[in-house]
Design an enzyme around this catalytic site. Structure first.
Site, short mmCIF file in Angstrom:
data_model
loop_
_atom_site.label_atom_id
_atom_site.label_comp_id
_atom_site.label_asym_id
_atom_site.label_seq_id
_atom_site.Cartn_x
_atom_site.Cartn_y
_atom_site.Cartn_z
N GLN A 9 0.82 -1.20 0.00
CA GLN A 9 0.00 0.00 0.00
C GLN A 9 0.86 1.26 0.00
O GLN A 9 1.89 1.32 0.66
CB GLN A 9 -0.92 0.00 1.22
CG GLN A 9 -2.09 -0.95 1.07
CD GLN A 9 -3.10 -0.84 2.20
OE1 GLN A 9 -3.28 -1.77 2.96
NE2 GLN A 9 -3.75 0.30 2.30
N SER A 87 4.78 -5.70 3.10
CA SER A 87 3.44 -5.85 3.65
C SER A 87 2.54 -6.62 2.68
O SER A 87 2.75 -7.80 2.45
CB SER A 87 2.87 -4.47 4.00
OG SER A 87 1.69 -4.58 4.77
N LEU A 88 1.55 -5.98 2.08
CA LEU A 88 0.66 -6.64 1.13
C LEU A 88 1.45 -7.35 0.03
O LEU A 88 1.08 -8.45 -0.41
CB LEU A 88 -0.29 -5.60 0.54
CG LEU A 88 -1.28 -5.96 -0.57
CD1 LEU A 88 -0.66 -5.97 -1.95
CD2 LEU A 88 -1.97 -7.30 -0.30
N ARG A 112 -8.01 -10.29 4.05
CA ARG A 112 -7.09 -9.44 4.81
C ARG A 112 -7.49 -7.97 4.72
O ARG A 112 -7.55 -7.24 5.71
CB ARG A 112 -5.66 -9.64 4.30
CG ARG A 112 -4.58 -8.82 5.02
CD ARG A 112 -3.25 -9.10 4.34
NE ARG A 112 -2.11 -8.55 5.03
CZ ARG A 112 -1.52 -7.40 4.73
NH1 ARG A 112 -2.04 -6.63 3.77
NH2 ARG A 112 -0.45 -6.99 5.39
N HIS A 191 -0.16 -2.77 11.36
CA HIS A 191 1.09 -3.34 11.88
C HIS A 191 1.36 -2.87 13.32
O HIS A 191 2.47 -2.46 13.66
CB HIS A 191 2.26 -3.01 10.96
CG HIS A 191 2.11 -3.59 9.58
ND1 HIS A 191 2.17 -4.95 9.35
CD2 HIS A 191 1.86 -3.01 8.39
CE1 HIS A 191 1.97 -5.17 8.06
NE2 HIS A 191 1.77 -4.01 7.45
N GLN A 239 1.90 -11.23 10.42
CA GLN A 239 2.37 -10.05 9.71
C GLN A 239 1.43 -8.85 9.88
O GLN A 239 1.87 -7.70 9.92
CB GLN A 239 2.54 -10.39 8.22
CG GLN A 239 3.24 -9.34 7.40
CD GLN A 239 2.53 -9.09 6.09
OE1 GLN A 239 1.33 -8.84 6.05
NE2 GLN A 239 3.28 -9.14 5.01
#
Length: 377
Positions: A9, A87-88, A112, A191, A239
């Protein structure tokens, strides 16, 4: 050695994907069936202004990253030695490693994104020119216990995450001296510990899928090391609420290649060049000092500690300024590592501001940027 890296993102933009949707019509049909809407229309036109919303951003990026990977391989690229994603983007890395197919990965990402999109009231901000220890000490000193470190993007860029009201109190703390504070456009405290309920729900969802061991090593955001086959589901669910250790991951890969007498190259797969710029910064900021510099640093101080520290800061800034001016004339087009601006161009030579800040004035922005915040376009 080569690592394919997939962005997360922050790299999304209307128009991304382009001809990839025409090239892979069957994949697009699969995506539309899973999502219940046109992924092509979302990415290219974004008629309902949804691309910036987490539950839409994540599937859109996953699909564009995946189609970009298929195109790269179909065009004759050799498989990489390692895979990683921010991340993603880690979901694309695991897909490319054969842990699941394209459709399964999209189902995971859709879930998610939906879970993370339900979390509100949080905020995130990038802090520049402060170490992990400095940030944690300032937060603890001022009782901001619910703010945590979300992303280690580079040695000098760390993202913090927590309740919006606590981040507002943290802002003036990180606008002192050479430190900089940049709020990020996010809807939740990603996160961080506030994502623990989402993590638990996602872990249960993951149990309904069978995940295969990676055929190509994938570096985990959680551990900054290779995924272990038996820990795949546990690490992937963790994560969501764990720190993204991107800087450490890149440093590990560079060191790993060096131990084998090779150089690690990184190729960004997907839209934009956010990770490419981060990797460049990580490399610059983790170079080993020359022997002369090591000897100078080891020499005993000849001034009081405070004066010596101040002189060291001034010297470091002056060195950065001199190196920049040798390499980049006035009028150099640059990209920011923090904000999405395409019109940045230097209007002056770099200089030392306030005795410690290496900066350059930017045309198109009408203000100074720290040299650590920009890279030549």
């Amino acid at each position: 050695m080569k690592t394919f890296v997939f962005p997360g993102q922050g790299s999304q933009a209307k128009g991304m994907g382009g001809e990839l949707f025409e090239r892979y019509p069957e994949r697009v049909r699969q995506a539309d069936a899973v999502l219940g809407y046109s992924i092509r229309q979302l990415c290219l036109d974004d008629p309902d202004d949804q691309l910036g919303r987490t539950q839409f951003t994540q599937p859109a990026l996953y699909v564009v990253n995946a189609l970009s990977y298929f195109a790269r391989i179909d065009d004759g690229a050799a498989p990489p030695d390692f895979l990683a994603g921010h991340s993603l983007g880690e979901f694309d890395a695991l897909m490319a490693a054969g842990c699941y197919d394209f459709e399964t990965g999209l189902k995971l990402v859709k879930k998610r994104g939906a879970l993370m999109g339900q979390v509100s009231g949080g905020a995130m901000a990038a802090v520049l020119n402060a170490s992990k220890e400095q940030i944690e000490a300032l937060l603890a000193e001022h009782g901001l216990d619910d703010v945590g470190l979300a992303n280690y993007n580079t040695p000098s860029q760390i993202v913090i995450s927590g309740p919006a009201e606590q981040l507002a109190k943290a802002e003036p703390l990180f606008r002192q001296g050479k430190m900089r504070f940049y709020p990020l456009n996010t809807s939740g405290a990603f996160h961080s510990k506030f994502m623990l309920p989402a993590r638990e729900k996602f872990a249960k969802y993951l149990k309904t899928f069978k995940l295969a061991a990676p055929k190509i090593p994938v570096i985990s955001n959680v551990t900054a090391r290779e995924y272990e086959a038996g820990e795949l589901a546990q690490t992937l669910s963790a994560q969501i609420a764990s720190t993204v250790r991107w800087s450490e991951s890149v440093q590990y890969l560079i060191e790993l290649a060096g131990e084998r007498g090779e150089e690690m190259t990184f190729e960004e797969i997907g839209h934009g060049d956010v990770l490419t710029r981060l990797v460049q910064t990580i490399k610059l900021q983790t170079r080993k000092p020359e022997p002369e510099a090591v000897q100078a640093a080891a020499a005993p101080p000849v001034a009081p500690a405070a004066a010596a520290a101040a002189e060291a800061v001034r010297g470091d800034a002056a060195g950065k300024v001199a190196a920049w001016n040798r390499a980049h004339p006035v009028g150099t087009r640059v990209r920011s590592l923090l904000i999405d601006r395409t019109d940045l161009e230097t209007r002056s030579e770099a200089l030392v501001l306030f005795g410690h800040r290496a900066a350059v004035y930017m045309k198109g922005y009408n203000g100074y940027f720290d040299l650590d915040e920009v890279v030549p376009a």
